[in-house]
Scaffold this active site. Structure first.
Site, mmCIF file in Angstrom:
data_model
loop_
_atom_site.group_PDB
_atom_site.id
_atom_site.type_symbol
_atom_site.label_atom_id
_atom_site.label_comp_id
_atom_site.label_asym_id
_atom_site.label_seq_id
_atom_site.Cartn_x
_atom_site.Cartn_y
_atom_site.Cartn_z
ATOM 1 N N GLU A 1 42.064 -26.277 53.017
ATOM 2 C CA GLU A 1 40.848 -27.089 53.070
ATOM 3 C C GLU A 1 39.637 -26.205 52.780
ATOM 4 O OE1 GLU A 1 39.452 -28.536 56.954
ATOM 5 O OE2 GLU A 1 39.168 -30.503 56.038
ATOM 6 N N ILE B 1 32.169 -32.710 69.084
ATOM 7 C CA ILE B 1 32.094 -33.195 67.696
ATOM 8 C C ILE B 1 31.517 -32.112 66.783
ATOM 9 C CG2 ILE B 1 31.934 -35.642 68.335
ATOM 10 C CD1 ILE B 1 28.885 -35.469 67.712
ATOM 11 N N PRO B 2 31.764 -32.216 65.468
ATOM 12 C CA PRO B 2 31.245 -31.226 64.523
ATOM 13 C C PRO B 2 29.890 -31.634 63.949
ATOM 14 C CG PRO B 2 32.821 -32.599 63.411
ATOM 15 C CD PRO B 2 32.676 -33.155 64.793
ATOM 16 N N TRP B 3 29.478 -30.894 62.934
ATOM 17 C CA TRP B 3 28.121 -31.006 62.412
ATOM 18 C C TRP B 3 28.015 -31.847 61.145
ATOM 19 C CZ3 TRP B 3 29.694 -29.146 57.885
ATOM 20 C CH2 TRP B 3 30.689 -28.173 57.883
ATOM 21 N N LYS C 1 29.593 -32.442 74.028
ATOM 22 C CA LYS C 1 29.058 -31.177 73.510
ATOM 23 C C LYS C 1 28.975 -31.367 72.000
ATOM 24 C CE LYS C 1 29.709 -27.601 71.707
ATOM 25 N NZ LYS C 1 29.010 -27.196 70.456
ATOM 26 N N PRO C 2 27.769 -31.669 71.478
ATOM 27 C CA PRO C 2 27.657 -31.834 70.024
ATOM 28 C C PRO C 2 27.624 -30.461 69.350
ATOM 29 C CG PRO C 2 25.508 -32.128 71.038
ATOM 30 C CD PRO C 2 26.473 -31.828 72.158
ATOM 31 N N SER D 1 37.673 -28.016 63.553
ATOM 32 C CA SER D 1 38.602 -27.171 62.790
ATOM 33 C C SER D 1 39.971 -27.068 63.465
ATOM 34 C CB SER D 1 38.011 -25.769 62.634
ATOM 35 O OG SER D 1 37.946 -25.140 63.892
ATOM 36 N N GLU E 1 41.157 -34.488 65.740
ATOM 37 C CA GLU E 1 40.963 -34.879 64.340
ATOM 38 C C GLU E 1 40.494 -33.624 63.621
ATOM 39 O OE1 GLU E 1 39.640 -35.372 61.185
ATOM 40 O OE2 GLU E 1 38.009 -36.704 61.821
ATOM 41 N N LYS F 1 27.427 -19.527 56.553
ATOM 42 C CA LYS F 1 28.856 -19.255 56.729
ATOM 43 C C LYS F 1 29.679 -20.211 55.857
ATOM 44 C CE LYS F 1 32.214 -19.782 60.408
ATOM 45 N NZ LYS F 1 32.308 -20.580 61.609
ATOM 46 N N GLN F 2 29.279 -21.478 55.882
ATOM 47 C CA GLN F 2 29.995 -22.484 55.102
ATOM 48 C C GLN F 2 29.789 -22.231 53.597
ATOM 49 O OE1 GLN F 2 31.914 -24.250 56.918
ATOM 50 N NE2 GLN F 2 32.794 -25.558 55.332
ATOM 51 N N GLU G 1 26.394 -27.154 67.451
ATOM 52 C CA GLU G 1 25.155 -26.374 67.491
ATOM 53 C C GLU G 1 24.414 -26.397 66.152
ATOM 54 O OE1 GLU G 1 28.239 -25.478 67.991
ATOM 55 O OE2 GLU G 1 28.692 -23.403 67.475
ATOM 56 N N CYS H 1 36.006 -34.695 56.512
ATOM 57 C CA CYS H 1 37.411 -34.397 56.851
ATOM 58 C C CYS H 1 38.357 -35.129 55.913
ATOM 59 C CB CYS H 1 37.692 -34.739 58.299
ATOM 60 S SG CYS H 1 37.006 -36.299 58.816
HETATM 61 P P1 NAD Z 1 34.592 -25.755 64.802
HETATM 62 O O1 NAD Z 1 35.901 -26.350 65.111
HETATM 63 O O2 NAD Z 1 34.344 -24.352 65.215
HETATM 64 O O3 NAD Z 1 33.436 -26.643 65.484
HETATM 65 C C1 NAD Z 1 33.572 -28.001 65.835
HETATM 66 C C2 NAD Z 1 33.019 -28.222 67.237
HETATM 67 O O4 NAD Z 1 33.818 -27.486 68.168
HETATM 68 C C3 NAD Z 1 31.587 -27.722 67.439
HETATM 69 O O5 NAD Z 1 30.900 -28.570 68.320
HETATM 70 C C4 NAD Z 1 31.802 -26.369 68.085
HETATM 71 O O6 NAD Z 1 30.703 -25.924 68.858
HETATM 72 C C5 NAD Z 1 33.000 -26.643 68.963
HETATM 73 N N1 NAD Z 1 33.761 -25.446 69.328
HETATM 74 C C6 NAD Z 1 33.915 -24.289 68.626
HETATM 75 N N2 NAD Z 1 34.686 -23.407 69.303
HETATM 76 C C7 NAD Z 1 35.038 -24.018 70.460
HETATM 77 C C8 NAD Z 1 35.835 -23.633 71.567
HETATM 78 N N3 NAD Z 1 36.418 -22.422 71.644
HETATM 79 N N4 NAD Z 1 36.012 -24.518 72.567
HETATM 80 C C9 NAD Z 1 35.459 -25.741 72.507
HETATM 81 N N5 NAD Z 1 34.665 -26.153 71.505
HETATM 82 C C10 NAD Z 1 34.459 -25.314 70.471
HETATM 83 O O7 NAD Z 1 34.323 -25.934 63.280
HETATM 84 P P2 NAD Z 1 33.245 -25.130 62.371
HETATM 85 O O8 NAD Z 1 33.336 -23.662 62.590
HETATM 86 O O9 NAD Z 1 31.931 -25.758 62.588
HETATM 87 O O10 NAD Z 1 33.795 -25.448 60.927
HETATM 88 C C11 NAD Z 1 34.849 -24.652 60.404
HETATM 89 C C12 NAD Z 1 35.826 -25.485 59.612
HETATM 90 O O11 NAD Z 1 36.278 -26.581 60.392
HETATM 91 C C13 NAD Z 1 35.263 -26.131 58.368
HETATM 92 O O12 NAD Z 1 35.211 -25.269 57.305
HETATM 93 C C14 NAD Z 1 36.236 -27.256 58.170
HETATM 94 O O13 NAD Z 1 37.380 -26.813 57.525
HETATM 95 C C15 NAD Z 1 36.588 -27.675 59.575
HETATM 96 N N6 NAD Z 1 35.804 -28.846 60.030
HETATM 97 C C16 NAD Z 1 36.433 -30.051 60.090
HETATM 98 C C17 NAD Z 1 35.710 -31.168 60.493
HETATM 99 C C18 NAD Z 1 36.324 -32.517 60.570
HETATM 100 O O14 NAD Z 1 35.641 -33.500 60.445
HETATM 101 N N7 NAD Z 1 37.611 -32.598 60.826
HETATM 102 C C19 NAD Z 1 34.363 -31.064 60.797
HETATM 103 C C20 NAD Z 1 33.763 -29.803 60.751
HETATM 104 C C21 NAD Z 1 34.504 -28.709 60.361
#
Ligand code: NAD
Length: 480
Positions: free
Chosen positions: A382, A148-150, A174-175, A228, A249, A328-329, A177, A283
């Protein structure tokens, strides 16, 4: 502060890596706690614990009603600990405290909904050959992985693990970081409130380490991912390598379509809130405002007026929005605004920063741009920040084409007094959720939610999630 990250077989432990990750408060930029940097061996142990739980443990022997009772109890436990959880969520994500409190109400409701749903998923009998009795039942996948994301950790934790546990899976999460304090605290409360060993396992850490190890693990049976697009590709690739299913998602560029006949007084708070809520880091944020050309000036003037009242502050100031999650954001959002300025996009309105904001906080100024050319990046990429693009449309057909004209397809909002038009347009939207004369950014535990096109696939929330976290098994019995 709560546990530092890794929960396996109901025991909290450090990472085999021996490393920790600093966690910053977005409002100050200061470190307020640390979490374990989990790695592949931690994930191995968590997956093994989950496997034991479903195959030989007390969890696997529980019937659906018993699982439901444990989840339902968590609804009460979360409500009893609501203020502590809300404070933690606000500190960790930077959102205004009232938004964090709403998130905890939603978290409790997820546990309530899936607690109630656990024993309500039924199979069918299927008319088949003479002398045969055919039935179906829905069975747990086994071990499910959750990443899940943050942005909404408190909501996403029960939204993801709730339906999986209801169906009898054992879970490894894995929540994110950047913000994971409330998932850790809720996992702790689950252990204290009767979840047996191995049912719920947590591994904190970086995406490229713990996340990659979990999603590619050969002994998981299903992956649920929210985040993402780029990471979504990696998750789906990892799932394909193990021939397992996944739900993705991945965010969106959702349109709010305002026709000239809309009840603007009713629409205004919603139109603006849909991009302001949690600083646009939602999202389903309504980040594109599509306005009928014949009423463009009148409508945009009112939106601008309201947008200008939006105020940015710390969680305790409890204004309209807080900071974004990290530097970063912040840089990403500012980059979009710099490009908008370089492209000469008219700036219609700006939100205001509260006085005396902490210097290190990741605050960004909300901005409303328009008219944005359809080819401009702001019209289809986005931002994930408090930046809204206004685009005029000519008529109903043009509104539909424009709304559907991005790679994403998560949510759409339609504002009109013409009921037939609302249905006509709504049924043409290439999205997972359509709201008419309202907008539900992030809301609605009962409502199936998920994307079309590059917003992902599969459905979370509602009863649909119970189906996602289970598979159909057919049984045929020959009796003649
Ligand atoms: P991200 O996809 O990198 O992170 C989301 C989750 O995936 C985190 O728990 C992260 O640790 C994990 N993750 C990252 N790389 C991974 C990998 N190689 N394998 C497995 N898990 C992995 O997203 P971010 O960098 O935190 O945010 C970047 C962009 O993502 C944002 O700007 C936004 O556009 C989008 N985003 C979307 C949502 C949503 O609700 N759909 C939420 C957060 C971010």
């Amino acid at each position: 502060m709560t546990q530092t990250g890794i929960l396996i077989d109901n025991q909290w432990r450090g990472s085999q890596s021996g490393r920790m990750i600093d966690v910053l408060a977005p409002a100050t930029g200061q470190v307020f706690t640390r979490i374990a940097a989990g790695v592949d061996v931690d994930v191995d142990a968590a997956v093994a614990a989950a496997r034991r739980a479903v195959e030989t443990g007390a969890w696997g022997r529980m019937n659906a009603a018993e699982r439901g009772r444990l989840l339902s109890r968590m609804a009460i436990v979360v409500a009893d600990n609501a203020e502590e959880l809300a404070q933690l969520e606000a500190l960790d994500t930077g959102k205004p405290i009232k938004q964090a409190r709403n998130d905890i109400v939603a978290a409790a409701r997820y546990f309530e909904f899936y607690g109630g749903g656990a024993d309500k998923v039924h199979g069918h009998t299927v008319p088949f050959l003479n002398g045969h009795f055919a039935t179906t039942e829905r069975v747990a996948h086994g071990v499910t992985a959750h990443i899940i994301p943050w942005n909404y950790p408190a909501q996403m934790f029960p939204r993801s693990v709730g339906p999986a546990l209801a169906m009898g899976n054992a879970v490894v999460m894995k929540p994110a970081e950047d913000a994971c304090q409330t998932p850790l605290r809720m996992a702790e409360l689950m252990v204290e409130n009767g979840f047996p060993e191995g049912a719920i396992n947590m591994v904190t850490g970086y995406g490229h380490e713990a996340g990659a190890a979990l999603s590619s693990h050969p002994d998981i049976d299903f992956i649920s991912f929210i985040g993402s697009n780029q990471t979504g590709v990696q998750i789906q690739t990892a799932a394909a390598r193990n021939h397992i299913g996944c739900t993705l998602e991945l965010g969106g560029k959702s349109a709010q379509i305002v026709f000239a006949d809309a009840d603007l007084d009713a629409a205004l708070p919603s139109l603006v809130n849909a991009i302001v809520q949690h600083a646009g880091q939602t999202c389903s944020a309504g980040s594109r405002l599509l306005v009928e050309r014949s009423a463009y000036e009148r409508i945009v003037e009112r939106v601008a007026e309201r947008f200008s009242t939006v105020r940015v502050g710390t969680p305790e100031m409890d204004l309209d929005l807080g900071p974004v999650v990290n530097s970063k954001q912040r840089d990403r959002v500012i980059g979009f605004c710099d490009r908008a300025a370089a492209d000469g996009l008219p700036l219609i309105a700006e939100g205001r920063m509260a006085a005396d904001l902490p210097e290190g906080g990741f605050f960004v100024q909300p901005k409303l741009y328009g008219p944005v050319p359809r080819t401009n990046s702001l019209a289809h990429d986005e931002v994930f920040g408090p930046v809204m693009a206004v685009l005029p449309f000519e008529d109903e057909a043009d509104a539909i084409a424009l709304a559907n004209g991005t790679a994403y397809g998560l949510v759409a909002g339609i504002w009109t007094r013409d009921g037939s038009r609302a249905v006509r347009v709504g049924r043409k939207m290439q999205v997972g959720q359509v709201f008419v004369n309202c907008y539900g950014a992030g809301g609605g535990i009962e409502l199936p939610f998920g994307g079309m096109k590059k917003s992902g696939h599969g459905r979370e929330k509602g009863f649909e999630a119970l189906y996602e976290f289970s598979a159909v098994r057919t049984m045929v019995i020959k009796h003649d």
